[in-house]
Scaffold this active site. Sequence first.
Site, PDB file in Angstrom:
ATOM      1  N   THR A 158      -7.329  10.280   0.209  1.00  0.00           N
ATOM      2  CA  THR A 158      -8.192  10.251   1.375  1.00  0.00           C
ATOM      3  C   THR A 158      -7.498  10.980   2.513  1.00  0.00           C
ATOM      4  O   THR A 158      -6.282  10.892   2.669  1.00  0.00           O
ATOM      5  CB  THR A 158      -8.586   8.806   1.772  1.00  0.00           C
ATOM      6  OG1 THR A 158      -9.530   8.864   2.846  1.00  0.00           O
ATOM      7  CG2 THR A 158      -7.400   7.968   2.183  1.00  0.00           C
ATOM      8  N   HIS A 183      -0.275  -4.016  -7.215  1.00  0.00           N
ATOM      9  CA  HIS A 183       1.039  -4.492  -7.662  1.00  0.00           C
ATOM     10  C   HIS A 183       1.003  -5.072  -9.072  1.00  0.00           C
ATOM     11  O   HIS A 183       2.058  -5.278  -9.672  1.00  0.00           O
ATOM     12  CB  HIS A 183       1.596  -5.535  -6.690  1.00  0.00           C
ATOM     13  CG  HIS A 183       2.334  -4.934  -5.539  1.00  0.00           C
ATOM     14  ND1 HIS A 183       3.647  -4.566  -5.624  1.00  0.00           N
ATOM     15  CD2 HIS A 183       1.930  -4.616  -4.296  1.00  0.00           C
ATOM     16  CE1 HIS A 183       4.037  -4.063  -4.471  1.00  0.00           C
ATOM     17  NE2 HIS A 183       3.007  -4.072  -3.639  1.00  0.00           N
TER      18      HIS A 183
END
Length: 114
Positions: free
Chosen positions: A33, A85
């Site tokens: 982005t 994660h």
Amino acid sequence: MGELAEALSGIIEQGRAGTLSPAQLSGGTFSLTNVGVFGVDAGTPILPPGQAAILAAGQIKRRPWEYRDELALRHTTTLALSFDHRLIDGKEGSQFLADLGGVLENPGLINLFR
């Protein structure tokens, strides 16, 4: 490479025209982005559902930067990485950012990662 470039050109044209189908927008694992296009220096990208990571790039602008014991104006940007994660450990995420920064500073390093 020619076929890949041609396919990518078509997808870019569709994206700019706003004609990509929902199927073409799904199934990704990594997003980029560009918050810099709006004059923003940094942002915290939100991970799209089902993806492993997203990288945000801030605007490129000249800033004072120390290099080889000298201060000079350099083109810089801020990069921010968000990742799942459950898939990527903080060590790997940090190493990715360090490696990417190294390649941006010295594009010849890209050959080391092939």
